[in-house]
Design a protein around this motif. Structure first.
Motif, PDB file in Angstrom:
ATOM      1  N   PRO A  61      -3.784  -1.067   8.821  1.00  0.00           N
ATOM      2  CA  PRO A  61      -5.067  -0.934   8.168  1.00  0.00           C
ATOM      3  C   PRO A  61      -5.295   0.480   7.653  1.00  0.00           C
ATOM      4  CG  PRO A  61      -5.330  -1.575  10.483  1.00  0.00           C
ATOM      5  CD  PRO A  61      -3.885  -1.379  10.220  1.00  0.00           C
ATOM      6  N   GLY A  62      -5.913   0.558   6.474  1.00  0.00           N
ATOM      7  CA  GLY A  62      -6.281   1.843   5.901  1.00  0.00           C
ATOM      8  C   GLY A  62      -7.750   2.098   6.122  1.00  0.00           C
ATOM      9  N   SER A  63      -8.301   3.058   5.412  1.00  0.00           N
ATOM     10  CA  SER A  63      -9.710   3.400   5.582  1.00  0.00           C
ATOM     11  C   SER A  63     -10.609   2.514   4.757  1.00  0.00           C
ATOM     12  CB  SER A  63      -9.940   4.860   5.208  1.00  0.00           C
ATOM     13  OG  SER A  63      -9.706   5.023   3.822  1.00  0.00           O
ATOM     14  N   GLY A  64     -10.057   1.707   3.844  1.00  0.00           N
ATOM     15  CA  GLY A  64     -10.862   0.799   3.053  1.00  0.00           C
ATOM     16  C   GLY A  64     -11.367   1.422   1.763  1.00  0.00           C
ATOM     17  N   THR A  65     -10.838   2.568   1.366  1.00  0.00           N
ATOM     18  CA  THR A  65     -11.309   3.206   0.149  1.00  0.00           C
ATOM     19  C   THR A  65     -10.647   2.636  -1.088  1.00  0.00           C
ATOM     20  OG1 THR A  65      -9.651   4.940   0.307  1.00  0.00           O
ATOM     21  CG2 THR A  65     -11.815   5.370   1.306  1.00  0.00           C
ATOM     22  N   GLY A  66      -9.570   1.894  -0.937  1.00  0.00           N
ATOM     23  CA  GLY A  66      -8.914   1.267  -2.072  1.00  0.00           C
ATOM     24  C   GLY A  66      -7.844   2.150  -2.690  1.00  0.00           C
ATOM     25  N   ALA A  67      -7.497   3.257  -2.079  1.00  0.00           N
ATOM     26  CA  ALA A  67      -6.499   4.152  -2.643  1.00  0.00           C
ATOM     27  C   ALA A  67      -5.115   3.723  -2.201  1.00  0.00           C
ATOM     28  CB  ALA A  67      -6.765   5.583  -2.193  1.00  0.00           C
ATOM     29  N   ALA A  68      -4.243   3.506  -3.165  1.00  0.00           N
ATOM     30  CA  ALA A  68      -2.851   3.165  -2.868  1.00  0.00           C
ATOM     31  C   ALA A  68      -2.004   4.399  -3.105  1.00  0.00           C
ATOM     32  CB  ALA A  68      -2.387   2.019  -3.757  1.00  0.00           C
ATOM     33  N   ALA A  69      -0.830   4.401  -2.540  1.00  0.00           N
ATOM     34  CA  ALA A  69       0.071   5.540  -2.656  1.00  0.00           C
ATOM     35  C   ALA A  69       0.511   5.713  -4.102  1.00  0.00           C
ATOM     36  CB  ALA A  69       1.269   5.338  -1.751  1.00  0.00           C
ATOM     37  N   GLY A  70       0.364   6.946  -4.634  1.00  0.00           N
ATOM     38  CA  GLY A  70       0.848   7.293  -5.964  1.00  0.00           C
ATOM     39  C   GLY A  70       0.453   6.303  -7.032  1.00  0.00           C
ATOM     40  N   GLY A  71       1.439   5.872  -7.847  1.00  0.00           N
ATOM     41  CA  GLY A  71       1.179   4.936  -8.919  1.00  0.00           C
ATOM     42  C   GLY A  71       1.571   3.524  -8.557  1.00  0.00           C
ATOM     43  N   ALA A  72       1.811   3.254  -7.281  1.00  0.00           N
ATOM     44  CA  ALA A  72       2.236   1.920  -6.847  1.00  0.00           C
ATOM     45  C   ALA A  72       1.146   0.899  -7.107  1.00  0.00           C
ATOM     46  CB  ALA A  72       2.588   1.937  -5.371  1.00  0.00           C
ATOM     47  N   THR A  73       1.564  -0.303  -7.441  1.00  0.00           N
ATOM     48  CA  THR A  73       0.632  -1.406  -7.635  1.00  0.00           C
ATOM     49  C   THR A  73       0.794  -2.367  -6.472  1.00  0.00           C
ATOM     50  OG1 THR A  73       0.747  -1.213 -10.033  1.00  0.00           O
ATOM     51  CG2 THR A  73      -0.032  -3.306  -9.142  1.00  0.00           C
ATOM     52  N   GLN A  74      -0.314  -2.696  -5.845  1.00  0.00           N
ATOM     53  CA  GLN A  74      -0.306  -3.623  -4.722  1.00  0.00           C
ATOM     54  C   GLN A  74      -1.327  -4.722  -4.986  1.00  0.00           C
ATOM     55  OE1 GLN A  74      -0.415  -2.003  -0.676  1.00  0.00           O
ATOM     56  NE2 GLN A  74      -0.595  -0.006  -1.673  1.00  0.00           N
ATOM     57  N   THR A  75      -1.004  -5.920  -4.552  1.00  0.00           N
ATOM     58  CA  THR A  75      -1.952  -7.021  -4.589  1.00  0.00           C
ATOM     59  C   THR A  75      -2.116  -7.509  -3.164  1.00  0.00           C
ATOM     60  OG1 THR A  75      -1.287  -7.627  -6.811  1.00  0.00           O
ATOM     61  CG2 THR A  75      -2.441  -9.305  -5.531  1.00  0.00           C
ATOM     62  N   VAL A  76      -3.349  -7.492  -2.688  1.00  0.00           N
ATOM     63  CA  VAL A  76      -3.646  -7.827  -1.302  1.00  0.00           C
ATOM     64  C   VAL A  76      -4.738  -8.893  -1.272  1.00  0.00           C
ATOM     65  CG1 VAL A  76      -4.395  -6.903   0.911  1.00  0.00           C
ATOM     66  CG2 VAL A  76      -3.096  -5.462  -0.622  1.00  0.00           C
ATOM     67  N   THR A  77      -4.554  -9.902  -0.439  1.00  0.00           N
ATOM     68  CA  THR A  77      -5.559 -10.944  -0.271  1.00  0.00           C
ATOM     69  C   THR A  77      -6.340 -10.684   1.003  1.00  0.00           C
ATOM     70  OG1 THR A  77      -4.141 -12.527  -1.399  1.00  0.00           O
ATOM     71  CG2 THR A  77      -5.943 -13.432  -0.086  1.00  0.00           C
ATOM     72  N   GLY A  78      -7.649 -10.620   0.872  1.00  0.00           N
ATOM     73  CA  GLY A  78      -8.514 -10.413   2.027  1.00  0.00           C
ATOM     74  C   GLY A  78      -8.642 -11.684   2.836  1.00  0.00           C
ATOM     75  N   SER A  79      -9.204 -11.550   4.013  1.00  0.00           N
ATOM     76  CA  SER A  79      -9.388 -12.729   4.852  1.00  0.00           C
ATOM     77  C   SER A  79     -10.502 -13.604   4.281  1.00  0.00           C
ATOM     78  CB  SER A  79      -9.728 -12.306   6.283  1.00  0.00           C
ATOM     79  OG  SER A  79     -10.912 -11.541   6.298  1.00  0.00           O
ATOM     80  N   ALA A  80     -10.394 -14.897   4.520  1.00  0.00           N
ATOM     81  CA  ALA A  80     -11.436 -15.829   4.099  1.00  0.00           C
ATOM     82  C   ALA A  80     -12.613 -15.683   5.060  1.00  0.00           C
ATOM     83  CB  ALA A  80     -10.914 -17.260   4.106  1.00  0.00           C
ATOM     84  N   VAL A  81     -13.779 -15.403   4.515  1.00  0.00           N
ATOM     85  CA  VAL A  81     -14.982 -15.201   5.322  1.00  0.00           C
ATOM     86  C   VAL A  81     -15.855 -16.440   5.193  1.00  0.00           C
ATOM     87  CG1 VAL A  81     -17.031 -13.785   5.643  1.00  0.00           C
ATOM     88  CG2 VAL A  81     -14.876 -12.711   4.984  1.00  0.00           C
ATOM     89  N   ASN A  82     -16.109 -17.094   6.315  1.00  0.00           N
ATOM     90  CA  ASN A  82     -16.964 -18.277   6.300  1.00  0.00           C
ATOM     91  C   ASN A  82     -18.417 -17.865   6.174  1.00  0.00           C
ATOM     92  OD1 ASN A  82     -14.996 -20.306   6.549  1.00  0.00           O
ATOM     93  ND2 ASN A  82     -14.805 -19.852   8.718  1.00  0.00           N
ATOM     94  N   THR A  83     -19.112 -18.503   5.231  1.00  0.00           N
ATOM     95  CA  THR A  83     -20.540 -18.284   5.047  1.00  0.00           C
ATOM     96  C   THR A  83     -21.255 -19.604   5.288  1.00  0.00           C
ATOM     97  OG1 THR A  83     -20.596 -18.830   2.691  1.00  0.00           O
ATOM     98  CG2 THR A  83     -20.036 -16.548   3.269  1.00  0.00           C
TER      99      THR A  83
END
Length: 163
Positions: A61-83
């Motif tokens: 886990p990171g700090s949640g700021t959305g910063a990725a290393a350098g110019g790398a592109t990442q695609t991440v799926t968050g957890s499904a949150v039940n409402t």
């Protein structure tokens, strides 16, 4: 006496009509996507069944700021949150340390009202998240539950972004 019979008949007819109504089974919901603040809104067909799995090989886990290393592109799926009205799940693409795209892969579509609310709320949430570059965004009035699920799923995705 006549009023009682009419009232009882009307009540019985109303109950029968209510019980005969059956909720429809919604087909797959389209994923709502946002690819940058200036680009057009993209809508694609999706099964609505996200896995909640990270699609990259993150190390923790990171700090949640959305910063990725350098110019790398990442695609991440968050957890499904039940409402209260159904699950909400987002997929985030981070490029060059910034959130570049957000796809909402699951959101409430149980009935026409859910679809109406979310068709306007989700693009607003996407726009705010892209502008803020974090999950610290305001809720959309009238879509409180969806907004809460969206921000929680977005934060879980940002926490998985590899630093």
């Amino acid at each position: 006496m006549r009023r009682a019979v009419i009232t009882a008949s009307a009540t019985a007819a109303g109950v029968v009509l209510l019980l005969s109504l059956k909720p429809h089974d919604p087909s797959t919901a389209p994923a709502i996507s946002s690819a940058g603040a200036d680009s057009a809104r993209n809508t694609t067909q999706d099964t609505g069944q996200g896995t909640g799995q990270n699609t990259t090989q993150g190390s923790g886990p990171g700090s949640g700021t959305g910063a990725a290393a350098g110019g790398a592109t990442q695609t991440v799926t968050g957890s499904a949150v039940n409402t209260r009205y159904g699950p909400v799940q987002v997929k985030v693409t981070v490029a060059g340390g910034k959130i570049s795209k957000i796809d909402v892969v699951q959101y409430p579509t149980r009935d026409r009202r859910d679809q109406e609310i979310n068709s306007s709320a989700i693009p607003q949430l996407n726009q705010e998240a892209l502008a803020a570059q974090s999950a610290d965004i305001d809720v959309v009035s009238g879509a409180t539950y969806t907004s809460d699920g969206y921000t929680r799923s977005l934060q879980s995705a940002l926490d998985q972004v590899k630093k």
